[in-house]
Enzyme design. Sequence first.
Site, PDB file in Angstrom:
ATOM      1  N   GLY A 235      37.847  42.968  36.442  1.00 58.72           N
ATOM      2  CA  GLY A 235      36.958  42.846  37.821  1.00 58.72           C
ATOM      3  C   GLY A 235      37.905  42.469  39.119  1.00 58.72           C
ATOM      4  N   GLU A 236      37.066  42.106  40.085  1.00 60.14           N
ATOM      5  CA  GLU A 236      37.700  41.493  41.337  1.00 60.14           C
ATOM      6  C   GLU A 236      37.851  42.611  42.263  1.00 60.14           C
ATOM      7  OE1 GLU A 236      41.044  39.331  40.512  1.00 60.14           O
ATOM      8  OE2 GLU A 236      40.202  38.105  39.169  1.00 60.14           O
TER       9      GLU A 236
END
Lengths: 342, 342
Positions: free
Chosen positions: A309-310
């Site tokens: 993610g991120e």
Amino acid sequence: PHAPSARAGAERLAGLAVPAGALGRLGELATWLCAVQGQVPPRPLDDVRLVIFAGDHGVARHGVSAYPPDITGAMVRTFVAGRAGVNALAAAHGVRVRVLDLGVDADLDGLPAEVGAHKVRRGSGAIHLEDALTAEETQRAVAVGRGVAEQEVAAGAQLLLSGDMGIGNTTPAAALVAANLGLGASDVAEVAGRGTGVDDAGLARKREVLGAALERVGDRAADPVESLTALGSADLAATVGYLLGATHAGVPVLLDGLMSVACALVAERIAPGTAGWCVAGHRSPEPAQTLALERLGLEPLLDLGLRLGEGSGAVTAVPLLRSAVALLRDVAQLRDLVPTDA
Amino acid sequence: PHAPSARAGAERLAGLAVPAGALGRLGELATWLCAVQGQVPPRPLDDVRLVIFAGDHGVARHGVSAYPPDITGAMVRTFVAGRAGVNALAAAHGVRVRVLDLGVDADLDGLPAEVGAHKVRRGSGAIHLEDALTAEETQRAVAVGRGVAEQEVAAGAQLLLSGDMGIGNTTPAAALVAANLGLGASDVAEVAGRGTGVDDAGLARKREVLGAALERVGDRAADPVESLTALGSADLAATVGYLLGATHAGVPVLLDGLMSVACALVAERIAPGTAGWCVAGHRSPEPAQTLALERLGLEPLLDLGLRLGEGSGAVTAVPLLRSAVALLRDVAQLRDLVPTDA
């Protein structure tokens, strides 16, 4: 995107001193960049920006994630400190990172004021029990995202990336994909993945939560904005607004994993044509991402098993877009190498 | 590669502030870089070098390629001028490019002396009719490649890439793969691809040439060095030497498409363990590359439909290795974010 620039880009591509089709996806990317920039050859992508929208999710307290919700706030602090995975990638590839707390379920003191300036609420409703947001909160979050995109474009962004942070967020994202593909409670096995790594019991719980959420919401899920209110969250609604703002301003978007692509699906339903301004950075192991990409007609550039993610998958793909730009800008035209008779 | 560094790298990876396994292939790459550098975390890859070995192939005059042989020399000039596809990619990603004429079937005047300094012969034998090289030429070409790798390592190379240029070269490369996998004349359909784009008639001709070559050579093909003499070429033999020289010096190699991987297969048979120093940059559409990668136990990082050659797939993959380095160097350790009781 600008069709005449796409055609002129394809013509320039065909004239390069390389065999026809030899550049594969990089050739297609180069042509797409001509179309979204309205320019041939495309400009170098010197100003690339990632915005991470962070928020908590009520479902995280109901056994759908391998991690506790207080990690969300800790990771926001880690982004600000520049020590998270996406920071390392962004520094390596010249991408600016901005993180905004849209709905973290904590008061994050001691951070720059801008991080919390657009906060819509603390946490979101557990979607199998109640709506994630009120209709007004959804409107506010979408407007925040649009405004953020407009700010970044005004500041010079040539390419925008979206990133996410929020323990439990693959559950509302999968619910949004299901709702916006017209899937129902009986189809949850198709959209539920293991997120950051839940075990079999966690996956079963996630399916139950998703099924109950879709059952609870019923026909309301068919409307994309309503789906954000019922099944989304402040951070996801803001991401939808961000994608709408970027593409409305004519700035291309490099999508990341499930959250980013789920929001692109919602954005495409709100504003058909949005997907034409998007490219998919990487294939997530989450099955809902693949379903959403298929509907959007997008094929990811990378398939590296990333599930961080991120925005990490999008940042990792940035050099591929720069490769495409370099090829169409800098390779000789065949006619310049093999002079014809004057 | 250095097993203790691999273990220490895996330990550092496990301690990063990311969910277990969330970095996918990038995590594996980071651990591999620790092993090949003998260092944790790995050093940044600031000095990355590509050497393109160029040569002509007798079979190119027998209908196996979509392009005429005189393109080889024209492309060597284009590399030197910095205007080819791989030059654009290399400039975008900070990779040095060196081109060497090992066996172009022309006297390339007006180029820097270094380009032709290691030339072994003009062209190579048409492998369905005669050996590509004499045994002495093979030895000389392999020695050139080894010496070039040693030079690059001495000059500071931290990662070496191999590139190719030679009209018709997918035919000898596919023959090398077949020979070194123990395949015979009846298996040519498994290894023959369309190269830069031959039509059905060209593909049929290529299969005939490959079948006749493997038939002609018979049992001699089982020996890897002999396979270079019988079925290879000066540029391919030099590439084998280059890979042997790099890995013997303990410098990792990022492989490109069919030519690069075919040479890695030959190198692995000459010096078992070579493959442990190699990573595969991209998936070529050539079926022989996939067969050779399977035998080497390598899975490509990229699959973008590239079929340009020149080392372009390897150069395009360089930023992924840099991503892996950045993650293992710069991401916080979880224990530094969540202090334990003192």
